[in-house]
Design a protein around this motif. Sequence first.
Motif, mmCIF file in Angstrom:
data_model
loop_
_atom_site.group_PDB
_atom_site.id
_atom_site.type_symbol
_atom_site.label_atom_id
_atom_site.label_comp_id
_atom_site.label_asym_id
_atom_site.label_seq_id
_atom_site.Cartn_x
_atom_site.Cartn_y
_atom_site.Cartn_z
ATOM 1 N N TYR A 93 -14.682 31.786 2.656
ATOM 2 C CA TYR A 93 -13.588 31.689 1.689
ATOM 3 C C TYR A 93 -12.581 32.797 1.980
ATOM 4 O O TYR A 93 -12.880 33.979 1.846
ATOM 5 C CB TYR A 93 -14.095 31.817 0.250
ATOM 6 C CG TYR A 93 -12.959 31.912 -0.750
ATOM 7 C CD1 TYR A 93 -12.107 30.824 -0.962
ATOM 8 C CD2 TYR A 93 -12.712 33.093 -1.452
ATOM 9 C CE1 TYR A 93 -11.047 30.915 -1.839
ATOM 10 C CE2 TYR A 93 -11.656 33.186 -2.341
ATOM 11 C CZ TYR A 93 -10.821 32.094 -2.532
ATOM 12 O OH TYR A 93 -9.763 32.182 -3.408
ATOM 13 N N LEU A 120 -13.003 26.761 -3.443
ATOM 14 C CA LEU A 120 -13.959 27.132 -4.486
ATOM 15 C C LEU A 120 -13.388 26.891 -5.871
ATOM 16 O O LEU A 120 -12.174 26.870 -6.069
ATOM 17 C CB LEU A 120 -14.349 28.614 -4.350
ATOM 18 C CG LEU A 120 -14.922 29.079 -3.015
ATOM 19 C CD1 LEU A 120 -15.254 30.559 -3.078
ATOM 20 C CD2 LEU A 120 -16.170 28.261 -2.649
ATOM 21 N N ASP A 121 -14.290 26.715 -6.809
ATOM 22 C CA ASP A 121 -13.926 26.659 -8.220
ATOM 23 C C ASP A 121 -14.294 27.998 -8.859
ATOM 24 O O ASP A 121 -15.325 28.598 -8.536
ATOM 25 C CB ASP A 121 -14.670 25.522 -8.932
ATOM 26 C CG ASP A 121 -14.273 24.156 -8.389
ATOM 27 O OD1 ASP A 121 -13.081 23.977 -8.081
ATOM 28 O OD2 ASP A 121 -15.161 23.284 -8.262
ATOM 29 N N PHE A 122 -13.473 28.433 -9.798
ATOM 30 C CA PHE A 122 -13.671 29.739 -10.411
ATOM 31 C C PHE A 122 -13.754 29.608 -11.933
ATOM 32 O O PHE A 122 -13.184 28.688 -12.521
ATOM 33 C CB PHE A 122 -12.519 30.681 -10.050
ATOM 34 C CG PHE A 122 -12.352 30.886 -8.572
ATOM 35 C CD1 PHE A 122 -13.127 31.819 -7.896
ATOM 36 C CD2 PHE A 122 -11.435 30.132 -7.845
ATOM 37 C CE1 PHE A 122 -12.982 32.009 -6.534
ATOM 38 C CE2 PHE A 122 -11.289 30.312 -6.494
ATOM 39 C CZ PHE A 122 -12.065 31.246 -5.833
ATOM 40 N N LYS A 131 -11.032 35.592 -12.600
ATOM 41 C CA LYS A 131 -11.777 34.369 -12.340
ATOM 42 C C LYS A 131 -12.639 34.581 -11.108
ATOM 43 O O LYS A 131 -12.144 35.041 -10.078
ATOM 44 C CB LYS A 131 -10.823 33.194 -12.121
ATOM 45 C CG LYS A 131 -10.047 32.789 -13.369
ATOM 46 C CD LYS A 131 -9.163 31.577 -13.101
ATOM 47 C CE LYS A 131 -8.461 31.131 -14.368
ATOM 48 N NZ LYS A 131 -7.608 29.943 -14.136
ATOM 49 N N ASN A 133 -16.373 33.399 -8.668
ATOM 50 C CA ASN A 133 -17.368 32.419 -8.267
ATOM 51 C C ASN A 133 -18.592 33.182 -7.795
ATOM 52 O O ASN A 133 -18.527 33.928 -6.808
ATOM 53 C CB ASN A 133 -16.828 31.525 -7.143
ATOM 54 C CG ASN A 133 -17.794 30.428 -6.751
ATOM 55 O OD1 ASN A 133 -18.959 30.680 -6.437
ATOM 56 N ND2 ASN A 133 -17.323 29.186 -6.774
ATOM 57 N N TYR A 134 -19.726 33.023 -8.508
ATOM 58 C CA TYR A 134 -20.930 33.801 -8.232
ATOM 59 C C TYR A 134 -21.765 33.252 -7.077
ATOM 60 O O TYR A 134 -22.779 33.838 -6.719
ATOM 61 C CB TYR A 134 -21.797 33.887 -9.491
ATOM 62 C CG TYR A 134 -21.292 34.895 -10.493
ATOM 63 C CD1 TYR A 134 -21.327 36.260 -10.211
ATOM 64 C CD2 TYR A 134 -20.790 34.490 -11.711
ATOM 65 C CE1 TYR A 134 -20.860 37.187 -11.128
ATOM 66 C CE2 TYR A 134 -20.320 35.408 -12.638
ATOM 67 C CZ TYR A 134 -20.362 36.756 -12.343
ATOM 68 O OH TYR A 134 -19.896 37.672 -13.250
ATOM 69 N N SER A 135 -21.347 32.141 -6.482
ATOM 70 C CA SER A 135 -22.139 31.532 -5.411
ATOM 71 C C SER A 135 -21.670 31.932 -4.024
ATOM 72 O O SER A 135 -22.362 31.680 -3.047
ATOM 73 C CB SER A 135 -22.100 30.000 -5.533
ATOM 74 O OG SER A 135 -22.626 29.592 -6.785
ATOM 75 N N TYR A 136 -20.496 32.556 -3.937
ATOM 76 C CA TYR A 136 -19.932 32.868 -2.626
ATOM 77 C C TYR A 136 -19.322 34.268 -2.621
ATOM 78 O O TYR A 136 -19.016 34.845 -3.660
ATOM 79 C CB TYR A 136 -18.849 31.841 -2.242
ATOM 80 C CG TYR A 136 -19.370 30.448 -2.010
ATOM 81 C CD1 TYR A 136 -19.815 30.047 -0.745
ATOM 82 C CD2 TYR A 136 -19.418 29.531 -3.058
ATOM 83 C CE1 TYR A 136 -20.292 28.765 -0.538
ATOM 84 C CE2 TYR A 136 -19.893 28.242 -2.857
ATOM 85 C CZ TYR A 136 -20.337 27.864 -1.591
ATOM 86 O OH TYR A 136 -20.814 26.599 -1.386
ATOM 87 N N PRO A 192 -18.489 39.125 -6.494
ATOM 88 C CA PRO A 192 -18.319 37.674 -6.333
ATOM 89 C C PRO A 192 -16.933 37.333 -5.806
ATOM 90 O O PRO A 192 -16.026 38.159 -5.837
ATOM 91 C CB PRO A 192 -18.530 37.154 -7.757
ATOM 92 C CG PRO A 192 -18.105 38.264 -8.635
ATOM 93 C CD PRO A 192 -18.513 39.526 -7.927
ATOM 94 N N THR A 194 -13.276 35.919 -5.549
ATOM 95 C CA THR A 194 -12.126 35.743 -6.440
ATOM 96 C C THR A 194 -10.887 35.724 -5.575
ATOM 97 O O THR A 194 -10.852 36.360 -4.507
ATOM 98 C CB THR A 194 -12.044 36.870 -7.489
ATOM 99 O OG1 THR A 194 -11.063 36.549 -8.467
ATOM 100 C CG2 THR A 194 -11.686 38.198 -6.849
#
Length: 1126
Positions: A93, A120-122, A131, A133-136, A192, A194
Amino acid sequence: MQHWARRLEQEIDGVMRIFGGVQQLREIYKDNRNLFEVQENEPQKLVEKVAGDIESLLDRKVQALKRLADAAENFQKAHRWQDNIKEEDILYYDAKADAELDDPESEDVERGSKASTLRLDFVEDSNFKNKVNYSYTAVQIPTDIYKGSTVILNELNWTEALENVFIENRRQDPTLLWQVFGSATGVTRYYPATPWRAPKKIDLYDVRRRPWYIQGASSPKDMVIIVDVSGSVSGLTLKLMKTSVCEMLDTLSDDDYVNVASFNEKAQPVSCFTHLVQANVRNKKVFKEAVQGMVAKGTTGYKAGFEYAFDQLQNSNITRANCNKMIMMFTDGGEDRVQDVFEKYNWPNRTVRVFTFSVGQHNYDVTPLQWMACANKGYYFEIPSIGAIRINTQEYLDVLGRPMVLAGKEAKQVQWTNVYEDALGLGLVVTGTLPVFNLTQDGPGEKKNQLILGVMGIDVALNDIKRLTPNYTLGANGYVFAIDLNGYVLLHPNLKPQTTNFREPVTLDFLDAELEDENKEEIRRSMIDGNKGHKQIRTLVKSLDERYVDEVMRNYTWVPIRSTNYSLGLVLPPYSTFYLQANLSDQILQVKYFEFLLPSSFESEGHVFIAPREYCKDLNASDNNTEFLKNFIELMEKVTPDSKQCNNFLLHNLILDTGITQQLVERVWRDQDLNTYSLLAVFAATDGGITRVFPNKAADDWTENPEPFNASFYRRSLDNHGYVFKPPHQDALLRPLELENDTVGILVSTAVELSLGGRTLRPAVVGVKLDLEAWAEKFKVLASNRTHQDQPQKQCGPSSHCEMDCEVNNEDLLCVLIDDGGFLVLSNQNHQWDQVGRFFSEVDANLMLALYNNSFYTRKESYDYQAACAPQPPGNLGAAPRGVFVPTIADFLNLAWWTSAAAWSLFQQLLYGLIYHSWFQADPAEAEGNPEARESSCVMKQTQYYFGSVNASYNAIIDCGNCSRLFHAQRLTNTNLLFVVAEKPLCSQCEGGRLLQKETHSQRTARSSVNWCRDRDTGEARISALTTTRRKIPQTAAAELPSRRRWASWSPCSCCSSWACLLGRSPKSTPTPRAASERPLLPLPRPPRLSPAPPPRPGGGGRGGLKGGCRRSLAPKPHLAAELSK
């Protein structure tokens, strides 16, 4: 006059006794004694508990850092370099992708063209104020680095494995904020994910220039920068040099010491600094400003420059880092190798590294420059254009990092940075840093690569640390603070920078956060040394509105925070030793008192303002107190004061104080006619957070802070005995007060002191608001020969036998009441009523100066290092004509001249000046859209006045020849007022100097470095050039101490000796800094702090060096420089 003074004192005391209700409120507290308990603040236990909590918080971050650093070293060691790696092979990302898509000039306009970028979604996260995203993880790559280079793609490839470690760290500690890996190649991978907060113009963010990265990637250093300013260095070359030096200064931190000099036939410092000084923000600004004034002339003399630099580094009579030593030389070229200088000063040990920079485009032979660097364990760089400056002025850090890699675990210690502004929006943070080493080898049996891969960092928000400190049990004037080993504050209520620049740390010294005195210097030294202690001192404190200074008693208690660079302190006034804790177990009583918070009760009980505190987790904050009260009431209808989601201490105390202040209304205020004594309002404010103003209509004109702890009248009343007058605030630049609708008033307040079982505390402040116009008339009557207001005036004159007074003779006599800050409170002159609240020197400069000269007032000057100022227009110091070599007619007629370097330089300057003129000019559009361009940090000089030693009445004559004035002044008992009666000036001959109270721009800024040096040498006042007291201990004993104590306790000479011996060297000794009592007296303003010495950190000074003397090895592959240059 003494008779008039007694009448004034009696009138004020009578009004306060009747309407203030001090005695009645004491009785109310005693009548409700069963509803609260008196708790004690035990300073030593408090600071030890808070220090332990902060230690635990930071220790969790340290453990996460170590897991990340170990994992990164293992991942990189296991990684196999791929020469043919392509951008399509890496999926990540790109944090700047969205911003680049919005930029029509970007290389990638369509989303589909970025095949390697994830979408990604935030979700909004209040902890990050962003905002996320805790997965990436997200990746940020500097603008001037080509993302598709082989080096960058390999970096992205192996750092991808860190993603799982980041996630596991968060699972173990959900409170973790940003986890960041800053690579030596410029890549930043953070978790995370952002989107990047890109500026409107060019994004110049490079992790390698962030304060936390610089501190983690290198060890303390002494640096001398020498700049060639001979005649051949002109035009574009000189501009490039100036910019390069400024960029070089940005690579230094507070752990480093630096000086900058220019040279031609002779060498001289560019600024007022004659020796190495700490590379803090203020000192670097001085250098940057001074560098712009360099002018090219004369001939090149390398010998003068290097001799000056070596003399600077060998000066052992000053505080310095005494670890890595280096000389940075910027030149356009020359033939001399100055081998004799190196033989004299640096060989055979080569303890000083030499880095040479060839600047500009020219045809000089660079072999001598390369030889100088290689012969002295340094490196040679070329800066042909503006684009090469940033990368080439920071790559020397890779060389300095090699001794750290060689030292291994001895050099891997977690460092905590100064406070700085987070680039991703967290606000003020500190960062724990840990270097990451390259553990790979070039081949079997060969040495390690000696490279720093980068720095691992984890952020801790200052607000998270503040939450561990007591909030409201310390009272309005009690607080917790913390400082680091440089004396800079980590926590302090006065740490409030008006403007923050994410490229610079927020460095506020403890002695600049408070009003400095010798006791505080001693406390600061003890805290830096890692000691614990307690001391009660009498000191000066500044009011919240910065208009007043009070002399008060304070108890300081301090302890070190183990395993960190910090020490924690607690400040308590004697009256805050005890505090009230409500015990409202009776729910019926809770409901009864709560009803007095409802707006429906305000008409009869007075308006209630509640302090905007965090009473419950779900309470919505608001800057509008009416809205905040509405939100509070709505929440209380859903939960009880004993709910687990609420702060029971705050809620119970708030409700108790609501009931207690309502009883004051019922017993005192409701039955009184305020108009009888010309009062606009009566009020009470409490530690519990209640401010009740009666009657309700008076709340419309109430301008005080609803948080009593942040209200100037509240805090000053606690610190002062008697009645404290506070006139309306007026600025000299604003128009006078408008006395309309009887809304302008003067606050008079006093603290309510309770004595319960031998324990004394001050839980509340009560007061009245005087009608200014009505009390101005009353003042004239009280300072007259009339016994009461209804008695007719008796005219006095030359033919009548009566004393003059302030009412009848107001054309001849000036009668005023001035408060302890020198502000006008009341006057018998009608035309001065609209000037009430102004500094009296603006009303009558001659009389105010006389009061000051006769010791009625004492002046206190201080400096605000956190102020924001409008940017200064760029000067012409760096313009081409100042640095141009101007040829003579003889030169033009000389054929040889046209083939000389001077002719080429002149032509180059004209050509580049036309083509690249905009490179060195500020973009007006950018300045408009960039807050940093609109205002910048500066130093403002503040002057406050307070009562001097004169307490009795005093007569004096202002001697002006035929225009002399007689005046009489007397302090009013039990108030902060001075009563002055003076003859009116008969002519203008008495007009003298004017005292200033307003805030002014200080000459202690970078722009005024020369003036500051001149002031420093005049000996008019005292500057504290503080040094730390460090004990010299044997190296063997040092190894047994914790790292924090080792740094705090060693003398500067033992810097790096924890592992310098592993590299086959012993550090040279440095004399112990002089004690504070031995320091010279210098004039105020105090210059940027030249000491104390920064904490010695493991680093440089060993053999390390460049393999083979000159071979560059900045990455796993030798073509890194070529790739990065793309």
